[in-house]
Design a protein around this motif. Structure first.
Motif, mmCIF file in Angstrom:
data_model
loop_
_atom_site.group_PDB
_atom_site.id
_atom_site.type_symbol
_atom_site.label_atom_id
_atom_site.label_comp_id
_atom_site.label_asym_id
_atom_site.label_seq_id
_atom_site.Cartn_x
_atom_site.Cartn_y
_atom_site.Cartn_z
ATOM 1 N N ARG A 103 0.874 -1.182 0.000
ATOM 2 C CA ARG A 103 0.000 0.000 0.000
ATOM 3 C C ARG A 103 0.906 1.225 0.000
ATOM 4 O O ARG A 103 1.731 1.383 0.882
ATOM 5 N N PRO A 104 0.756 2.108 -0.987
ATOM 6 C CA PRO A 104 1.560 3.325 -0.989
ATOM 7 C C PRO A 104 1.146 4.242 0.163
ATOM 8 O O PRO A 104 -0.027 4.315 0.518
ATOM 9 N N GLY A 105 2.100 4.903 0.772
ATOM 10 C CA GLY A 105 1.830 5.771 1.910
ATOM 11 C C GLY A 105 0.898 6.930 1.602
ATOM 12 O O GLY A 105 0.299 7.498 2.501
ATOM 13 N N THR A 106 0.735 7.257 0.328
ATOM 14 C CA THR A 106 -0.103 8.392 -0.038
ATOM 15 C C THR A 106 -1.583 8.052 -0.129
ATOM 16 O O THR A 106 -2.417 8.943 -0.137
ATOM 17 N N ASP A 107 -1.933 6.759 -0.233
ATOM 18 C CA ASP A 107 -3.339 6.375 -0.387
ATOM 19 C C ASP A 107 -3.578 5.024 0.289
ATOM 20 O O ASP A 107 -3.793 4.011 -0.363
ATOM 21 N N LEU A 108 -3.568 5.004 1.594
ATOM 22 C CA LEU A 108 -3.661 3.757 2.349
ATOM 23 C C LEU A 108 -5.019 3.070 2.244
ATOM 24 O O LEU A 108 -5.125 1.868 2.447
ATOM 25 N N THR A 130 -5.615 2.112 -2.546
ATOM 26 C CA THR A 130 -4.679 1.654 -3.566
ATOM 27 C C THR A 130 -3.825 0.491 -3.083
ATOM 28 O O THR A 130 -3.314 0.508 -1.969
#
Length: 59
Positions: free
Chosen positions: A42-47, A50
């Motif tokens: 999971r990218p830190g910008t969109d937990l 995404t």
């Protein structure tokens, strides 16, 4: 409950849907160098929305 390495056995191809890539179900990430136990992040910008999935490198 704790999982053992033997719990990550490959999935027999006959148990997978027709047309999936041959590497699907073979626990490739556990055998890769460097080893990674999870091919999804999971990218830190969109937990919340995404997931990033990495396919194995062939050859």
């Amino acid at each position: 409950m704790k999982f053992a390495e033997s719990d990550y056995a490959p999935i027999p191809p006959r148990d997978l849907p027709f047309g999936v890539p041959p590497w699907l179900g073979d626990a490739w990430g556990r055998q890769d160098k460097p080893r990674h136990n999870n091919s999804v992040e999971r990218p830190g910008t969109d937990l919340l929305n995404t997931l990033v999935w990495r396919a194995p490198k062939l050859g």
